[in-house]
Design a protein around this motif. Structure first.
Motif, mmCIF file in Angstrom:
data_model
loop_
_atom_site.group_PDB
_atom_site.id
_atom_site.type_symbol
_atom_site.label_atom_id
_atom_site.label_comp_id
_atom_site.label_asym_id
_atom_site.label_seq_id
_atom_site.Cartn_x
_atom_site.Cartn_y
_atom_site.Cartn_z
ATOM 1 N N SER A 163 0.309 -1.195 0.151
ATOM 2 C CA SER A 163 0.120 -0.133 -0.138
ATOM 3 C C SER A 163 1.124 1.463 -0.209
ATOM 4 C CB SER A 163 -0.476 0.268 0.841
ATOM 5 O OG SER A 163 -0.552 0.086 2.061
ATOM 6 N N GLN A 198 4.004 -5.198 -6.503
ATOM 7 C CA GLN A 198 3.127 -3.670 -7.072
ATOM 8 C C GLN A 198 3.519 -4.141 -8.625
ATOM 9 O OE1 GLN A 198 4.742 0.247 -6.681
ATOM 10 N NE2 GLN A 198 2.373 0.142 -5.459
ATOM 11 N N SER A 246 -1.146 -4.279 -6.819
ATOM 12 C CA SER A 246 -1.411 -2.863 -6.982
ATOM 13 C C SER A 246 -1.019 -2.730 -8.316
ATOM 14 C CB SER A 246 -0.675 -1.868 -5.944
ATOM 15 O OG SER A 246 0.541 -2.277 -5.895
ATOM 16 N N LYS A 277 0.998 1.213 -10.423
ATOM 17 C CA LYS A 277 1.590 1.656 -10.281
ATOM 18 C C LYS A 277 1.759 2.950 -11.317
ATOM 19 C CE LYS A 277 4.944 5.093 -8.013
ATOM 20 N NZ LYS A 277 6.057 5.350 -7.434
ATOM 21 N N GLU A 280 -7.888 7.585 -11.788
ATOM 22 C CA GLU A 280 -8.752 7.465 -10.111
ATOM 23 C C GLU A 280 -10.314 7.464 -10.012
ATOM 24 O OE1 GLU A 280 -4.798 9.829 -8.383
ATOM 25 O OE2 GLU A 280 -6.560 10.838 -9.044
ATOM 26 N N ALA A 311 -10.288 2.990 -11.464
ATOM 27 C CA ALA A 311 -10.019 2.490 -9.624
ATOM 28 C C ALA A 311 -11.395 1.468 -9.482
ATOM 29 C CB ALA A 311 -9.702 3.157 -8.636
ATOM 30 N N ARG A 345 -5.152 -2.439 -5.674
ATOM 31 C CA ARG A 345 -5.246 -0.897 -5.660
ATOM 32 C C ARG A 345 -4.586 -0.167 -7.009
ATOM 33 N NH1 ARG A 345 -3.499 0.969 0.490
ATOM 34 N NH2 ARG A 345 -3.946 3.067 -0.993
ATOM 35 N N PHE A 403 -2.045 3.286 -8.396
ATOM 36 C CA PHE A 403 -2.212 4.619 -7.767
ATOM 37 C C PHE A 403 -1.472 5.208 -9.056
ATOM 38 C CE2 PHE A 403 -1.071 1.310 -4.145
ATOM 39 C CZ PHE A 403 -1.092 2.224 -3.381
ATOM 40 N N ARG A 419 -7.770 10.942 -2.190
ATOM 41 C CA ARG A 419 -6.437 9.813 -2.240
ATOM 42 C C ARG A 419 -5.065 10.597 -1.632
ATOM 43 N NH1 ARG A 419 -5.705 5.489 -5.531
ATOM 44 N NH2 ARG A 419 -7.233 4.963 -6.888
ATOM 45 N N ASN A 425 -7.353 5.298 2.527
ATOM 46 C CA ASN A 425 -6.274 4.376 1.949
ATOM 47 C C ASN A 425 -5.570 5.443 0.968
ATOM 48 O OD1 ASN A 425 -7.875 1.898 2.355
ATOM 49 N ND2 ASN A 425 -9.464 2.491 1.698
ATOM 50 N N ASP A 445 -2.457 7.403 -0.370
ATOM 51 C CA ASP A 445 -1.049 6.984 -1.418
ATOM 52 C C ASP A 445 -0.552 8.133 -1.277
ATOM 53 O OD1 ASP A 445 -2.025 7.390 -4.687
ATOM 54 O OD2 ASP A 445 -2.356 8.508 -2.958
#
Length: 394
Positions: free
Chosen positions: A3, A171, A198, A200, A233, A237, A243, A245, A257, A262, A264
């Motif tokens: 996370s 990730q 996740s 990113k 986002e 999402a 998740r 990012f 956000r 949650n 980030d």
């Protein structure tokens, strides 16, 4: 990290390094190798392409251990291993043993190509708590156009699967450009199927190869990047099982956000981080490969405590950030959270520590910077302006 970093109170007093007025040195970023096994079009560090016939410098294990020993009294709590490509290091096993001996948690950024089942198990056993693997496309054609080496897509997928089998969910990082922007959702679905934690999405930074990529027209313009961020986002999402990012600056993120459960984004850690290059140089970060004045000393020759506590550039950053930020970043209400987003990038472009971040500057020029995130400078100027005859008439 599984996370994002949690937010904390920006006003909270920073922990100090033992016996020093400097803040604690919380983390070291080790750029372990000058070489890389891929030739990525967008890389902001542009390492040398390494083959069996051509080898490049890598940080010696004994120097690695010495640096950790000097850093722990300064407050060190964790390290990040990156490169080049960290798994290309000829003594990666020895480095992992040192980290395990020192009982230091670490994270890693890798392209995944060299991550065998055995190495994945060693990484997890040695204390790795987060790993990110780069995938720049949902298919081999796209990923390998970006990464420059045939076969690296399937190799990266195997690396991800090996990490998941070893007990850690990586990730996935996708660097966005014109060639792959249409594969955002397919990439998310691929990451879900692989067992990733996740995804990113990184913006290509206009540094080194990234600068050339943007100049060639393969980069997205700021309006496209802002629109893509909103889509990810606000829409994607909601349907993703993992998740997501998006790495645009804090000023462009929804409040949920930033400060939500949650969230980030935390306060930028620049005042508690130092980079170590493959030749043992201490630097602001990997940008020291391109900007010599952001190299602060040499491990084994210069004491880390002296470098960390006494280097004038580091002291300037601590004393001037975020108050001295200029341009739109100086006006931004979020400057105490993001600290100009990336000092290294800002300095590379302008040779000023206080220059505004390129993304925010371009957004401001295009009329796309969120007005709600700027200080009401115009209103303050109006209140403080002396009255003219016309204003005070009647």
């Amino acid at each position: 990290m599984t996370s994002g970093p949690r937010c904390h109170d920006a006003a909270r007093e920073e922990p100090r390094a033992a016996g020093s007025s400097a803040p604690a040195l919380r983390s070291l970023y080790f750029y372990l190798t000058q070489g890389c096994n891929l030739r990525c079009r967008h890389c902001w560090l542009a390492p040398q392409f390494q083959t069996a016939a051509k080898q490049y410098a890598a940080l010696p294990p004994d120097l690695f251990r010495r640096i950790l020993g000097e850093a722990k009294p300064l407050g060190l709590s964790g390290v990040k291993l990156t490169g080049g490509e960290p798994l290309l290091h000829p003594d990666i096993g020895a480095l992992l043993e040192i980290l395990q001996d020192e009982q230091l948690r670490f994270s890693m950024e890798t392209n995944g190509v060299l991550c065998t089942p055995e190495l994945a198990r060693d990484l997890v056993r040695s204390g790795m708590h987060h790993v990110s693997v780069s995938l720049d496309g949902a298919d081999a054609q796209t990923h390998e156009w970006v990464r420059g080496v045939e076969g690296c897509f399937e190799a990266a997928l195997r690396g991800v699967r090996n990490l998941v089998a070893a007990g850690i969910r990586p990730q996935i990082i996708m660097s966005l450009m014109r060639r792959n922007a249409g594969q955002v959702e397919p990439l998310v679905r691929l990451a879900e199927s692989l067992g990733a934690s996740s995804v990113k999405f990184n913006l290509v930074q206009p540094t080194a190869r990234g600068e050339k990529l943007r100049d060639s027209g393969e980069g997205l313009d700021v309006g496209e990047m802002i629109g893509l961020g909103r889509r990810i986002e606000n829409d994607l999402a909601r349907t993703a099982k993992i998740r997501l990012f998006y790495s645009h600056p804090v000023a462009f993120r929804p409040l949920g956000r930033i400060f939500g459960e949650n969230g980030d984004c935390g306060v930028c850690g620049i005042r508690g981080v130092l980079g170590v290059l493959a030749d043992g140089s201490y630097a602001l970060c990997g940008i020291g490969e391109h900007v010599p004045e952001l190299v602060f000393g040499q491990a084994g020759r210069d004491g880390l405590a002296e470098v960390w506590g006494g280097n004038p550039v580091l002291r300037q950053i601590r004393e001037g950030m975020p108050r001295r930020l200029e341009g739109v970043c100086g006006e931004c209400l979020m400057k105490g959270v993001c600290f100009g987003s990336c000092i290294a990038q800002n300095y590379y472009r302008s040779r000023s520590l206080w220059a505004p971040f390129w993304f925010c500057e371009e957004a401001e020029k295009a009329g796309l910077f969120p007005g709600s995130r700027k200080a009401a400078t115009d209103a303050r100027q109006e209140r403080n302006r002396p009255m003219t005859d016309c204003q005070c008439a009647g």
